[in-house]
Design an enzyme around this catalytic site. Structure first.
Site, PDB file in Angstrom:
ATOM      1  N   SER A   1     -13.231  -4.984   1.494  1.00  0.00           N
ATOM      2  CA  SER A   1     -14.250  -4.138   0.981  1.00  0.00           C
ATOM      3  C   SER A   1     -15.658  -4.386   1.400  1.00  0.00           C
ATOM      4  CB  SER A   1     -14.476  -4.974  -0.516  1.00  0.00           C
ATOM      5  OG  SER A   1     -13.257  -4.796  -1.308  1.00  0.00           O
ATOM      6  N   PRO A   2     -15.927  -4.233   2.969  1.00  0.00           N
ATOM      7  CA  PRO A   2     -17.083  -4.482   3.394  1.00  0.00           C
ATOM      8  C   PRO A   2     -18.247  -3.536   2.909  1.00  0.00           C
ATOM      9  CG  PRO A   2     -15.579  -3.093   4.948  1.00  0.00           C
ATOM     10  CD  PRO A   2     -14.761  -3.741   3.919  1.00  0.00           C
TER      11      PRO A   2
ATOM     12  N   GLY B   1     -18.465  -2.532  -0.649  1.00  0.00           N
ATOM     13  CA  GLY B   1     -18.668  -2.644  -1.898  1.00  0.00           C
ATOM     14  C   GLY B   1     -17.385  -1.994  -2.592  1.00  0.00           C
TER      15      GLY B   1
ATOM     16  N   GLU C   1     -18.304   7.925  10.741  1.00  0.00           N
ATOM     17  CA  GLU C   1     -19.589   7.237  10.690  1.00  0.00           C
ATOM     18  C   GLU C   1     -19.476   5.705  10.441  1.00  0.00           C
ATOM     19  OE1 GLU C   1     -21.627   8.533   6.782  1.00  0.00           O
ATOM     20  OE2 GLU C   1     -22.248   6.329   6.541  1.00  0.00           O
TER      21      GLU C   1
ATOM     22  N   TYR D   1       0.801  -1.259   0.055  1.00  0.00           N
ATOM     23  CA  TYR D   1      -0.041   0.081   0.015  1.00  0.00           C
ATOM     24  C   TYR D   1       0.913   1.457  -0.103  1.00  0.00           C
ATOM     25  CZ  TYR D   1      -3.750  -3.306   1.610  1.00  0.00           C
ATOM     26  OH  TYR D   1      -4.517  -4.353   1.633  1.00  0.00           O
TER      27      TYR D   1
ATOM     28  N   TYR E   1       5.244  -6.391  -9.359  1.00  0.00           N
ATOM     29  CA  TYR E   1       4.247  -6.995 -10.188  1.00  0.00           C
ATOM     30  C   TYR E   1       5.053  -7.482 -11.520  1.00  0.00           C
ATOM     31  CZ  TYR E   1       0.706  -4.774  -7.497  1.00  0.00           C
ATOM     32  OH  TYR E   1      -0.070  -4.281  -6.165  1.00  0.00           O
TER      33      TYR E   1
ATOM     34  N   GLN F   1      -8.232 -13.349   5.475  1.00  0.00           N
ATOM     35  CA  GLN F   1      -9.028 -12.096   5.170  1.00  0.00           C
ATOM     36  C   GLN F   1      -9.448 -12.158   3.730  1.00  0.00           C
ATOM     37  OE1 GLN F   1      -7.687  -7.641   3.926  1.00  0.00           O
ATOM     38  NE2 GLN F   1      -7.019  -8.264   5.990  1.00  0.00           N
TER      39      GLN F   1
ATOM     40  N   GLU G   1      -0.514 -12.384   1.910  1.00  0.00           N
ATOM     41  CA  GLU G   1      -1.619 -11.749   1.160  1.00  0.00           C
ATOM     42  C   GLU G   1      -2.256 -12.489   0.212  1.00  0.00           C
ATOM     43  OE1 GLU G   1      -0.152  -7.619   0.557  1.00  0.00           O
ATOM     44  OE2 GLU G   1      -2.129  -7.040  -0.585  1.00  0.00           O
TER      45      GLU G   1
ATOM     46  N   TRP H   1       3.938  -9.925   0.781  1.00  0.00           N
ATOM     47  CA  TRP H   1       3.577  -9.832  -0.729  1.00  0.00           C
ATOM     48  C   TRP H   1       4.135 -10.945  -1.605  1.00  0.00           C
ATOM     49  CZ3 TRP H   1       0.043  -8.060  -3.594  1.00  0.00           C
ATOM     50  CH2 TRP H   1       0.252  -7.977  -4.908  1.00  0.00           C
TER      51      TRP H   1
HETATM   52  P1  A2P Z   1     -13.874   7.781   0.836  1.00  0.00           P
HETATM   53  O1  A2P Z   1     -12.586   7.572   1.184  1.00  0.00           O
HETATM   54  O2  A2P Z   1     -14.273   8.964   0.024  1.00  0.00           O
HETATM   55  O3  A2P Z   1     -14.753   7.853   2.204  1.00  0.00           O
HETATM   56  P2  A2P Z   1     -14.281  -0.399   0.969  1.00  0.00           P
HETATM   57  O4  A2P Z   1     -14.178  -0.236   2.462  1.00  0.00           O
HETATM   58  O5  A2P Z   1     -15.426  -1.450   0.940  1.00  0.00           O
HETATM   59  O6  A2P Z   1     -13.137  -0.855   0.231  1.00  0.00           O
HETATM   60  O7  A2P Z   1     -14.985   0.730   0.324  1.00  0.00           O
HETATM   61  C1  A2P Z   1     -14.258   1.900   0.571  1.00  0.00           C
HETATM   62  C2  A2P Z   1     -14.799   2.971  -0.658  1.00  0.00           C
HETATM   63  O8  A2P Z   1     -16.131   3.418   0.055  1.00  0.00           O
HETATM   64  C3  A2P Z   1     -14.015   4.211  -0.733  1.00  0.00           C
HETATM   65  O9  A2P Z   1     -14.213   4.905  -1.947  1.00  0.00           O
HETATM   66  C4  A2P Z   1     -14.525   5.220   0.457  1.00  0.00           C
HETATM   67  O10 A2P Z   1     -14.358   6.665  -0.004  1.00  0.00           O
HETATM   68  C5  A2P Z   1     -16.229   4.891   0.591  1.00  0.00           C
HETATM   69  N1  A2P Z   1     -16.678   4.823   1.779  1.00  0.00           N
HETATM   70  C6  A2P Z   1     -16.079   4.717   3.034  1.00  0.00           C
HETATM   71  N2  A2P Z   1     -16.873   4.757   4.010  1.00  0.00           N
HETATM   72  C7  A2P Z   1     -18.149   5.251   3.266  1.00  0.00           C
HETATM   73  C8  A2P Z   1     -19.452   5.579   4.037  1.00  0.00           C
HETATM   74  N3  A2P Z   1     -19.711   5.651   5.081  1.00  0.00           N
HETATM   75  N4  A2P Z   1     -20.507   5.923   2.926  1.00  0.00           N
HETATM   76  C9  A2P Z   1     -20.250   6.044   1.687  1.00  0.00           C
HETATM   77  N5  A2P Z   1     -18.946   5.789   1.203  1.00  0.00           N
HETATM   78  C10 A2P Z   1     -17.903   5.455   1.827  1.00  0.00           C
END
Ligand code: A2P
Length: 283
Positions: free
Chosen positions: A190-191, A193, A252, A28, A102, A163, A90, A59
């Site tokens: 990616s919880p 999406g 949030e 990362y 890569y 993971q 990973e 990696w």
């Molecule tokens: P941002 O960094 O602008 O908040 P995931 O955790 O599934 O990989 O999703 C990451 C993506 O979801 C990022 O693009 C992030 O953008 C966005 N994201 C994170 N938290 C929220 C939220 N509470 N509502 C909407 N989008 C979110």
């Protein structure tokens, strides 16, 4: 992968908001910022090192057993920490070792490398014995690959976690059940999406956070679809590692411990499963 300094700020905001589990990786390219954020918060007296749970990742180019410890030591040097709480493989396949992370041939095809995952695992075990990692795990492993490690003759430590992608559109029912039976924690990446970045995300699957069911349930609790998606996984014992660089959304995503979903709502959300991945990892 992140603009300079943004990760430092995001991690500090997250720690202030109450997060303690930080999911990182050498690839990362921001482990120096994560380490700095943790060290600054320790210096401030906000946290102690033992309050933090840092996960680092081995990696694909570093699977040969002799590379494992030096690779983890490099991560620790970048973090400026003495140990990681969890060190995980990973991905279950190896790339040719070397400077290119890569590696590709002249036709643009990835150059793989034949290694024995069990030998890699033994090198991880030695890192734990040396105190460089408190626990060991894997990532993106399927059942067969998990069994390969668990059935290894002379196994010293079994993987504590796996993971994998996990959210209401990809609920992983079979892997979750298998891991439950074997006391392996599923950590869901990616919880939310993930982002809609076409370079690595399958955008043919609709955006999770627009889902009607998640939004309708959210309305009832005065929560967002994101909070419902996170709560769903937490409530079924799946660890979530939401990613955000936005202070408001970081906070949030932590406000999910003051309500619970009913059994009926959990079933409704489970029924959203499409069995389609956003992160296809085509390599
Ligand atoms: P941002 O960094 O602008 O908040 P995931 O955790 O599934 O990989 O999703 C990451 C993506 O979801 C990022 O693009 C992030 O953008 C966005 N994201 C994170 N938290 C929220 C939220 N509470 N509502 C909407 N989008 C979110």
């Amino acid at each position: 992968q992140t603009p300079k300094g943004s990760c430092l700020e995001a991690v500090k905001i997250a720690i202030d908001a109450g997060y303690r589990h930080i999911d990182g990786a050498f690839v990362y390219f921001n482990e120096h910022e994560v380490g700095q954020a943790i060290r600054e918060k320790i210096a401030e007296g906000k946290i102690k090192r033992e309050d933090i749970f840092y996960c680092g990742k081995l990696w694909n180019t570093c699977h040969p057993p002799e590379l494992v410890r030096p690779t983890l030591e490099k991560t620790l040097k970048i973090l400026q920490l003495d140990y990681v709480d969890l060190y995980i493989i990973e991905l279950p396949m190896a790339f040719k070792p070397g400077d290119a992370l890569y590696p590709k041939d002249e036709n643009g095809k990835f150059i793989y490398h034949e290694t024995d995952l069990c030998a890699t695992w033994e090198a991880l075990e030695a890192c734990k014995d040396a105190g460089l990692a408190k626990s060991l795990g894997v990532s993106n492993f399927n059942r067969r690959q998990l069994e390969m490690i668990m059935n290894k003759p002379g196994l010293k430590y079994k993987p504590v976690s796996n993971q994998v992608e996990c959210h209401p559109y990809f609920t992983q029912p079979k892997l979750l059940e298998f891991c439950r039976q074997h006391d392996i924690v599923i950590v869901g990446y990616s919880p939310l999406g993930t982002s809609r970045d076409e370079s690595w995300v399958n955008v043919s699957s609709p955006p999770l956070l627009k889902d009607h069911v998640l939004n309708a349930i959210g309305k009832k609790y005065n929560k967002t679809a994101a909070q419902i998606a996170l709560r769903f996984n937490v409530q079924r014992g799946v660890v979530v590692i939401p990613k955000s660089f936005n202070p408001q959304r970081i906070r949030e995503n932590f406000q999910i411990f003051d309500f619970s979903l009913t059994e009926k709502e959990m079933k409704e959300i489970e029924a959203l499963n499409k069995n389609v991945r956003y992160v296809e990892l085509l390599m």
